[in-house]
Scaffold this motif. Structure first.
Motif, short mmCIF file in Angstrom:
data_model
loop_
_atom_site.label_atom_id
_atom_site.label_comp_id
_atom_site.label_asym_id
_atom_site.label_seq_id
_atom_site.Cartn_x
_atom_site.Cartn_y
_atom_site.Cartn_z
N MET A 1 0.85 -1.20 0.00
CA MET A 1 0.00 0.00 0.00
C MET A 1 0.88 1.25 0.00
O MET A 1 1.93 1.29 0.65
CB MET A 1 -0.92 -0.01 1.22
N ASN A 2 0.48 2.28 -0.72
CA ASN A 2 1.22 3.53 -0.79
C ASN A 2 0.95 4.41 0.43
O ASN A 2 0.03 4.16 1.20
CB ASN A 2 0.83 4.29 -2.07
N ARG A 3 1.76 5.46 0.58
CA ARG A 3 1.57 6.37 1.71
C ARG A 3 0.36 7.28 1.51
O ARG A 3 -0.25 7.72 2.47
CB ARG A 3 2.82 7.25 1.91
N CYS A 4 0.04 7.58 0.24
CA CYS A 4 -0.98 8.60 -0.07
C CYS A 4 -2.08 8.02 -0.94
O CYS A 4 -1.80 7.29 -1.90
CB CYS A 4 -0.34 9.78 -0.79
N VAL A 5 -3.31 8.41 -0.65
CA VAL A 5 -4.45 8.10 -1.51
C VAL A 5 -5.18 9.39 -1.80
O VAL A 5 -5.38 10.23 -0.90
CB VAL A 5 -5.39 7.05 -0.87
N ILE A 6 -5.56 9.58 -3.04
CA ILE A 6 -6.23 10.82 -3.48
C ILE A 6 -7.67 10.49 -3.82
O ILE A 6 -7.94 9.55 -4.59
CB ILE A 6 -5.48 11.43 -4.69
N ILE A 7 -8.60 11.25 -3.25
CA ILE A 7 -10.03 10.96 -3.36
C ILE A 7 -10.65 11.88 -4.39
O ILE A 7 -10.47 13.10 -4.36
CB ILE A 7 -10.72 11.16 -1.99
N LEU A 8 -11.41 11.29 -5.32
CA LEU A 8 -12.05 12.05 -6.39
C LEU A 8 -13.52 11.64 -6.52
O LEU A 8 -13.84 10.70 -7.24
CB LEU A 8 -11.32 11.82 -7.71
N PRO A 9 -14.43 12.33 -5.84
CA PRO A 9 -15.85 12.15 -6.14
C PRO A 9 -16.22 13.02 -7.34
O PRO A 9 -15.87 14.20 -7.40
CB PRO A 9 -16.55 12.65 -4.86
N TYR A 10 -16.91 12.44 -8.32
CA TYR A 10 -17.28 13.18 -9.53
C TYR A 10 -18.57 12.59 -10.08
O TYR A 10 -18.65 11.38 -10.31
CB TYR A 10 -16.16 13.09 -10.58
N TYR A 11 -19.55 13.46 -10.34
CA TYR A 11 -20.87 12.99 -10.77
C TYR A 11 -21.25 13.72 -12.06
O TYR A 11 -21.17 14.94 -12.13
CB TYR A 11 -21.88 13.22 -9.65
N GLY A 12 -21.66 12.94 -13.05
CA GLY A 12 -21.85 13.47 -14.40
C GLY A 12 -20.79 12.88 -15.30
O GLY A 12 -19.99 12.03 -14.91
N ARG A 13 -20.75 13.33 -16.55
CA ARG A 13 -19.81 12.79 -17.53
C ARG A 13 -18.40 13.36 -17.29
O ARG A 13 -18.22 14.58 -17.17
CB ARG A 13 -20.29 13.13 -18.94
N PHE A 14 -17.42 12.48 -17.22
CA PHE A 14 -16.04 12.91 -17.09
C PHE A 14 -15.61 13.68 -18.34
O PHE A 14 -16.21 13.54 -19.41
CB PHE A 14 -15.12 11.71 -16.89
N PRO A 15 -14.54 14.49 -18.25
CA PRO A 15 -14.03 15.17 -19.44
C PRO A 15 -13.66 14.17 -20.53
O PRO A 15 -13.35 13.01 -20.26
CB PRO A 15 -12.78 15.90 -18.91
N ASN A 16 -13.67 14.65 -21.78
CA ASN A 16 -13.40 13.76 -22.91
C ASN A 16 -11.99 13.17 -22.89
O ASN A 16 -11.71 12.18 -23.55
CB ASN A 16 -13.62 14.51 -24.24
N TYR A 17 -11.08 13.76 -22.11
CA TYR A 17 -9.71 13.25 -22.02
C TYR A 17 -9.47 12.52 -20.68
O TYR A 17 -8.32 12.37 -20.25
CB TYR A 17 -8.70 14.38 -22.19
N PHE A 18 -10.55 12.02 -20.06
CA PHE A 18 -10.41 11.37 -18.76
C PHE A 18 -9.49 10.17 -18.81
O PHE A 18 -8.78 9.88 -17.85
CB PHE A 18 -11.79 10.97 -18.23
#
Length: 333
Positions: A1-18
């Motif tokens: 397991m890494n030291r850091c975890v990054i949290i991304l809640p996102y609702y709707g369509r992701f950007p076209n370059y996701f």
């Protein structure tokens, strides 16, 4: 397991370059990501990016059930104000991590480990002043510091009970999490290492927060060539006749429309003001840099009209936020 975890809640369509965003996450094997979303498109998630499918109402319930009052989370954009609370709200997902963070998805990461060092993680409880990427030490005390009063006010409660934006996650208005850390003397790293792209320009022009002046400064126009290459994000440019290379932690394309003309699985591509494209040369050199594209390929007049309208909407919203804040302060007196 890494030291850091990054949290991304996102609702709707992701950007076209996701997918390009995900690929840049995957190249950072020393970091993990947790994505909470209702976008079920068949993206290729790297092994260090774990997706949890849920609705925005699930996120609303998560926030409402965490507090003994009624938060007002009526739209996904309000989550910008909620970001400093993720360590408290998502604590069941954070076992084993020393740090958690939050980020935007309208960006491309470079090599994060070159900028986020073990020494920084050992010394600071919060890293970075901006909302598109910040890290927090994962302790119960630190995860509750957003609740501390600021200027005699329960700011977090005001933030949650109001539908308007406070920019609680970054140093823009005075109502932000960084001021809480500064006021109480908690160790915070305030140098802005981001590559925040000004959205109203026909070229890539970076703006950064200056902690000494407490404001955002834009760099002078720079004829630069930007490249993502197997996890490294670089730019080359001529300055005062000298050929220079600079590595970047990430580029943030705030509200900028980007066209994807390269392969989504490409391990090397050029980043232009309005597109991701195949890299036209094997290596950028002093001899060929002036022959490489660096501006937006578009109808200049149409672009200026679009950006002027976008600017007007952006600054009107900021003015509205500031007027609401001033009105609120007067009402408190």
């Amino acid at each position: 397991m890494n030291r850091c975890v990054i949290i991304l809640p996102y609702y709707g369509r992701f950007p076209n370059y996701f997918q390009l965003f995900l690929n840049s996450c995957g190249a950072n094997a020393d970091f993990d990501w947790l994505v909470f979303t209702d976008d079920r498109m068949a993206y290729r998630y790297p092994s260090n990016v774990i997706v949890h499918y849920e609705s925005f109402s699930d996120m609303q319930s998560r926030v409402c059930e965490a507090f003994d009052f009624a938060p007002e989370i009526s739209a996904p954009y309000k989550l910008c104000d909620v970001r400093p609370m993720y360590g408290y709200l998502f604590r069941d997902y954070l076992d084993g991590y020393e740090f958690w963070g939050h980020c935007d998805c309208d960006l491309i990461f470079g090599d994060l480990s070159r900028f986020i060092t073990d020494d920084m993680l050992d010394r600071y409880d919060k890293l970075f002043p901006v909302g598109h990427l910040a890290l927090y030490r994962n302790t119960e005390e630190n995860n509750r510091r957003f609740m501390l009063p600021l200027d005699g006010r329960e700011l977090y409660r005001e933030v949650l009970e109001s539908p308007r934006s406070f920019t609680f996650d970054e140093s823009y208005l005075s109502t932000n999490i960084n001021r809480i850390y500064q006021t109480y003397g908690f160790p915070i790293y305030l140098r802005d290492r981001s590559g925040n792209v000004a959205f109203s320009n026909e070229l890539i022009q970076l703006t950064r927060y200056d902690e000494e002046l407490d404001t955002y400064l834009m760099e002078p126009p720079l004829r630069a060539v930007y490249e993502w290459d197997r996890g490294a994000l670089r730019r080359w440019f001529m300055r005062l006749g000298v050929f220079e290379q600079q590595e970047l932690m990430y580029l943030h394309f705030q509200r900028r429309k980007m066209r994807v003309d390269c392969d989504m699985d490409s391990d090397r591509f050029q980043i232009l003001p309005g597109s991701f494209e195949p890299m036209p040369v094997e290596q950028v050199t002093e001899a060929n840099i002036r022959s490489l594209r660096w501006r937006r390929r578009t109808d200049g007049m149409r672009h200026r009209i679009d950006m002027t309208l976008a600017d007007m909407r952006f600054w009107w919203n900021r003015l509205h936020m500031a007027m609401n804040l001033l009105s609120h302060r007067k009402a408190d007196r």
